[in-house]
Design a protein around this motif. Structure first.
Motif, short mmCIF file in Angstrom:
data_model
loop_
_atom_site.label_atom_id
_atom_site.label_comp_id
_atom_site.label_asym_id
_atom_site.label_seq_id
_atom_site.Cartn_x
_atom_site.Cartn_y
_atom_site.Cartn_z
N VAL A 166 88.17 148.38 57.61
CA VAL A 166 89.44 147.98 58.08
C VAL A 166 89.18 146.72 59.14
O VAL A 166 88.68 147.01 60.23
CB VAL A 166 90.58 148.83 58.44
CG1 VAL A 166 91.73 148.37 58.81
CG2 VAL A 166 90.65 149.72 57.21
N ILE A 167 89.79 145.56 59.09
CA ILE A 167 89.99 144.72 60.21
C ILE A 167 91.56 144.41 60.60
O ILE A 167 92.51 144.45 59.70
CB ILE A 167 89.38 143.24 59.85
CG1 ILE A 167 87.90 143.43 59.49
CG2 ILE A 167 89.65 142.26 61.07
CD1 ILE A 167 87.38 142.09 58.99
N ILE A 168 91.81 144.84 61.82
CA ILE A 168 93.05 144.55 62.24
C ILE A 168 93.30 142.86 62.87
O ILE A 168 92.27 142.43 63.29
CB ILE A 168 93.28 145.36 63.55
CG1 ILE A 168 93.16 146.77 63.45
CG2 ILE A 168 94.83 145.06 64.22
CD1 ILE A 168 94.37 147.30 62.54
N LEU A 169 94.45 142.56 62.10
CA LEU A 169 94.62 141.05 62.40
C LEU A 169 96.18 140.98 63.00
O LEU A 169 97.04 141.33 62.33
CB LEU A 169 94.72 140.28 61.18
CG LEU A 169 94.93 138.63 61.58
CD1 LEU A 169 94.01 138.06 62.48
CD2 LEU A 169 94.87 137.89 60.05
N THR A 170 96.11 140.81 64.22
CA THR A 170 97.53 141.13 65.03
C THR A 170 97.65 140.09 66.04
O THR A 170 96.54 139.35 66.70
CB THR A 170 97.73 142.45 65.42
OG1 THR A 170 99.04 142.62 65.89
CG2 THR A 170 96.60 142.74 66.45
N THR A 217 90.90 149.62 44.76
CA THR A 217 89.62 149.97 45.84
C THR A 217 89.28 148.63 46.21
O THR A 217 88.36 148.28 45.57
CB THR A 217 88.75 150.81 45.33
OG1 THR A 217 89.34 152.08 44.77
CG2 THR A 217 87.95 151.46 46.60
N PRO A 218 89.89 147.85 47.22
CA PRO A 218 89.22 146.61 47.68
C PRO A 218 88.00 147.02 48.46
O PRO A 218 87.85 148.08 48.83
CB PRO A 218 90.50 146.04 48.41
CG PRO A 218 91.18 147.38 48.88
CD PRO A 218 91.18 148.42 47.98
N ASP A 219 87.20 145.87 48.80
CA ASP A 219 86.13 145.96 49.53
C ASP A 219 86.43 146.10 50.95
O ASP A 219 85.60 146.31 51.46
CB ASP A 219 85.21 144.84 49.12
CG ASP A 219 84.76 144.68 47.78
OD1 ASP A 219 83.98 145.69 47.34
OD2 ASP A 219 85.04 143.75 46.85
N LEU A 220 87.55 145.19 51.46
CA LEU A 220 87.97 145.17 52.81
C LEU A 220 89.62 145.21 52.76
O LEU A 220 90.12 144.49 51.84
CB LEU A 220 87.22 143.96 53.37
CG LEU A 220 87.69 143.70 54.73
CD1 LEU A 220 86.46 144.46 55.75
CD2 LEU A 220 87.98 142.32 55.14
N ILE A 221 89.92 145.90 54.00
CA ILE A 221 91.53 145.55 54.23
C ILE A 221 91.77 144.98 55.59
O ILE A 221 91.17 145.25 56.37
CB ILE A 221 92.07 146.97 54.33
CG1 ILE A 221 91.95 147.78 52.85
CG2 ILE A 221 93.47 146.92 54.69
CD1 ILE A 221 92.30 149.43 53.02
N ILE A 222 92.56 143.86 55.38
CA ILE A 222 92.90 143.07 56.73
C ILE A 222 94.52 143.73 56.87
O ILE A 222 95.36 143.48 55.95
CB ILE A 222 92.87 141.64 56.47
CG1 ILE A 222 91.34 141.16 56.18
CG2 ILE A 222 93.41 141.18 57.85
CD1 ILE A 222 91.34 140.03 55.94
N LEU A 223 94.68 144.19 58.18
CA LEU A 223 95.95 144.93 58.44
C LEU A 223 96.63 144.35 59.59
O LEU A 223 95.93 144.30 60.84
CB LEU A 223 95.50 146.42 58.58
CG LEU A 223 96.75 147.57 58.69
CD1 LEU A 223 97.71 147.43 57.68
CD2 LEU A 223 96.06 148.84 58.92
N ASP A 224 97.70 144.06 59.46
CA ASP A 224 98.71 143.51 60.52
C ASP A 224 99.19 144.66 61.10
O ASP A 224 99.38 146.09 60.58
CB ASP A 224 99.73 142.67 60.17
CG ASP A 224 100.83 142.23 61.32
OD1 ASP A 224 100.20 141.96 62.42
OD2 ASP A 224 101.97 142.13 60.96
N LEU A 225 99.54 144.71 62.46
CA LEU A 225 100.19 146.12 63.36
C LEU A 225 101.45 146.20 63.24
O LEU A 225 101.98 146.97 63.18
CB LEU A 225 99.65 146.09 64.77
CG LEU A 225 97.93 146.57 64.85
CD1 LEU A 225 97.75 146.46 66.33
CD2 LEU A 225 97.62 147.75 64.07
N ILE A 226 102.13 144.77 63.31
CA ILE A 226 103.51 144.78 63.67
C ILE A 226 104.13 144.45 62.42
O ILE A 226 104.33 143.22 61.67
CB ILE A 226 103.91 143.71 64.71
CG1 ILE A 226 103.16 144.07 66.21
CG2 ILE A 226 105.53 143.77 65.02
CD1 ILE A 226 103.23 143.15 67.03
#
Length: 131
Positions: free
Chosen positions: A80-84, A47-56
């Motif tokens: 969740v932060i999207i990084l894309t 269980t992380p404190d934050l998720i950074i997620l790519d879309l592609i």
């Protein structure tokens, strides 16, 4: 105070190395996954404190992963932060509708990236304190 754990999901292994190094130098613990299935497996056990997620990503894309994160009782609270590279306004709107906490497009300024992560973590911690 515990060191925040960031979980970064991106199929680009060079990006994972770069982002992990930058975040670790900024005082975070970082774990990486390189596809959607790997990410969901990691989240079954961590269980992380934050998720950074790519879309592609090949196979299961970022929106599919996000949908599963938000549908799961154990993970729906994780910011969740999207990084894309996707800059389209429709993508940004879709992310917001699906419950992302921030949407950052590549390329990005490293200092701003870290500041936005810190802001999302602070907001999440504050929200937990109100419960």
């Amino acid at each position: 105070m515990a060191i925040p754990h960031i979980f970064f999901v991106d199929d680009d292994k060079i990006a994972c190395t770069f982002v992990s190094t930058r975040l670790e130098h900024s005082g975070f613990n970082v774990s990486c996954a390189h596809n959607g299935q790997e990410a969901l497996q990691f989240l079954k056990e961590n269980t992380p404190d934050l998720i950074i997620l790519d879309l592609i990503m090949p196979g299961m894309g970022g929106y599919d992963v996000l949908e599963k994160i938000r549908a799961n009782k154990a993970t729906k609270h994780i910011p969740v932060i999207i990084l894309t590279a996707r800059e389209d306004e429709n993508d940004k709107a879709k992310g917001v509708k699906m419950g992302v906490d921030d949407y950052i497009t590549k390329p990005y300024v490293a200092e701003e990236f870290v500041a936005r992560i810190s802001a999302v973590l602070k907001k999440a911690k504050s929200a937990q304190g109100k419960k």
